[in-house]
Motif scaffolding. Structure first.
Motif, short mmCIF file in Angstrom:
data_model
loop_
_atom_site.label_atom_id
_atom_site.label_comp_id
_atom_site.label_asym_id
_atom_site.label_seq_id
_atom_site.Cartn_x
_atom_site.Cartn_y
_atom_site.Cartn_z
N GLU A 1 0.85 -1.20 0.00
CA GLU A 1 0.00 0.00 0.00
C GLU A 1 0.88 1.25 0.00
O GLU A 1 2.05 1.18 0.39
CB GLU A 1 -0.95 0.02 1.21
N PRO A 2 0.35 2.38 -0.43
CA PRO A 2 1.15 3.62 -0.35
C PRO A 2 1.55 3.90 1.10
O PRO A 2 0.78 3.65 2.03
CB PRO A 2 0.19 4.69 -0.88
N GLU A 3 2.75 4.44 1.26
CA GLU A 3 3.26 4.72 2.60
C GLU A 3 2.31 5.62 3.39
O GLU A 3 2.09 5.40 4.58
CB GLU A 3 4.64 5.36 2.49
N GLN A 4 1.75 6.63 2.73
CA GLN A 4 0.84 7.54 3.43
C GLN A 4 -0.38 6.78 3.96
O GLN A 4 -0.86 7.06 5.06
CB GLN A 4 0.41 8.70 2.52
N SER A 5 -0.88 5.80 3.22
CA SER A 5 -2.01 4.99 3.68
C SER A 5 -1.62 4.17 4.91
O SER A 5 -2.42 4.01 5.84
CB SER A 5 -2.49 4.06 2.57
N MET A 6 -0.40 3.66 4.91
CA MET A 6 0.09 2.92 6.07
C MET A 6 0.07 3.82 7.31
O MET A 6 -0.42 3.43 8.36
CB MET A 6 1.51 2.41 5.82
N PHE A 7 0.59 5.04 7.17
CA PHE A 7 0.61 5.96 8.31
C PHE A 7 -0.80 6.35 8.75
O PHE A 7 -1.05 6.50 9.94
CB PHE A 7 1.45 7.19 8.00
N GLU A 8 -1.71 6.51 7.81
CA GLU A 8 -3.11 6.80 8.18
C GLU A 8 -3.68 5.67 9.02
O GLU A 8 -4.34 5.92 10.04
CB GLU A 8 -3.96 7.03 6.93
N CYS A 9 -3.45 4.43 8.61
CA CYS A 9 -3.94 3.27 9.37
C CYS A 9 -3.34 3.24 10.78
O CYS A 9 -4.05 2.96 11.75
CB CYS A 9 -3.61 1.97 8.65
N ILE A 10 -2.06 3.51 10.88
CA ILE A 10 -1.43 3.55 12.20
C ILE A 10 -2.06 4.65 13.03
O ILE A 10 -2.35 4.46 14.22
CB ILE A 10 0.10 3.76 12.07
N GLY A 11 -2.29 5.79 12.41
CA GLY A 11 -2.92 6.92 13.10
C GLY A 11 -4.31 6.61 13.61
O GLY A 11 -4.72 7.10 14.66
N TRP A 12 -5.07 5.79 12.90
CA TRP A 12 -6.41 5.40 13.37
C TRP A 12 -6.32 4.38 14.48
O TRP A 12 -7.12 4.38 15.41
CB TRP A 12 -7.23 4.70 12.27
N THR A 13 -5.35 3.48 14.35
CA THR A 13 -5.32 2.29 15.20
C THR A 13 -4.59 2.49 16.52
O THR A 13 -5.10 2.11 17.58
CB THR A 13 -4.67 1.12 14.42
N ALA A 14 -3.39 3.05 16.49
CA ALA A 14 -2.58 3.16 17.70
C ALA A 14 -3.31 3.84 18.86
O ALA A 14 -3.22 3.36 19.99
CB ALA A 14 -1.25 3.85 17.40
N PRO A 15 -4.07 4.92 18.63
CA PRO A 15 -4.74 5.56 19.77
C PRO A 15 -5.80 4.67 20.45
O PRO A 15 -6.19 4.94 21.58
CB PRO A 15 -5.40 6.79 19.16
N LEU A 16 -6.24 3.63 19.75
CA LEU A 16 -7.25 2.74 20.32
C LEU A 16 -6.63 1.65 21.20
O LEU A 16 -7.35 0.94 21.90
CB LEU A 16 -8.05 2.07 19.20
N LEU A 17 -5.31 1.54 21.16
CA LEU A 17 -4.62 0.49 21.91
C LEU A 17 -4.13 1.05 23.24
O LEU A 17 -3.72 2.20 23.32
CB LEU A 17 -3.46 -0.05 21.07
N PRO A 18 -4.15 0.23 24.29
CA PRO A 18 -3.75 0.72 25.62
C PRO A 18 -2.33 1.27 25.64
O PRO A 18 -1.40 0.65 25.11
CB PRO A 18 -3.85 -0.53 26.51
N GLU A 19 -2.16 2.42 26.26
CA GLU A 19 -0.84 3.06 26.36
C GLU A 19 0.09 2.30 27.29
O GLU A 19 1.31 2.43 27.17
CB GLU A 19 -0.97 4.50 26.83
#
Length: 182
Positions: free
Chosen positions: A38-56
């Motif tokens: 996938e395009p790198e920017q799409s990868m970063f968007e997915c990380i941006g959606w997902t990481a905040p939902l995971l426990p710190e």
């Protein structure tokens, strides 16, 4: 035991997967299925959606990523752990990481008479003891030592990068590191 968040590039699938995995309570959480074309920017968007939902308070692991700049960007998005074959793969193809995450093709003809280290500022075994010209020669005659020397260098580069990131986070200056690798 890590739960692995999947869902391709679909935000709703990734968010649902993350919420359900968090409700199960894992030791850590991985974000998988990225860096597969996938395009790198799409990868970063997915990380941006997902990481905040995971426990710190649990490790957040990005599977199969990445290049030095990708690692720094992913850390800025909340990722703690990585695995990647790039240091060794790049070495097998005759390239070395230098500076701000650039790679140089040591195997290229332009290094045939270059008597400087792979990375003049690097204190690794390879850079302390061998020149680009010699490593290039080893690579071009098929001597496995050339690949090993570049692997040593690239792994040292990655270890130094991760140390730099950790130290910057602890000192409250990660933004400077992120800017350096942007």
């Amino acid at each position: 035991v890590f739960g692995i968040v999947q869902g391709s590039l679909y935000r709703e699938l990734r968010e649902r997967c993350a919420r359900e995995l968090v409700s199960m309570g894992f030791d850590g959480y991985a974000i998988g299925g990225l860096s597969v074309g996938e395009p790198e920017q799409s990868m970063f968007e997915c990380i941006g959606w997902t990481a905040p939902l995971l426990p710190e308070d649990r490790p957040r692991y990005l599977m199969g990523v990445g290049a030095p700049r990708q690692i720094v960007k992913a850390v800025s998005l909340g990722i703690d752990m990585f695995d990647c074959d790039l240091p060794t793969r790049m070495a097998r193809h005759g390239s070395a990481y230098v500076g701000r995450g650039d790679d140089i093709p040591v195997k290229a003809a332009r290094y045939a008479k270059d008597l400087t280290p792979v990375d003049p500022g690097c204190p690794c075994y390879t850079c302390r003891n061998f020149t680009k010209a010699y490593v290039r020669h080893l690579l071009n005659v098929g001597e496995v030592l050339g690949i090993r020397l570049l692997t040593i260098h690239n792994l040292h580069y990655y270890l130094a990068l991760m140390r730099e990131i950790r130290d910057a986070i602890e000192a409250g200056r990660f933004a400077e590191v992120a800017e350096k690798y942007a």
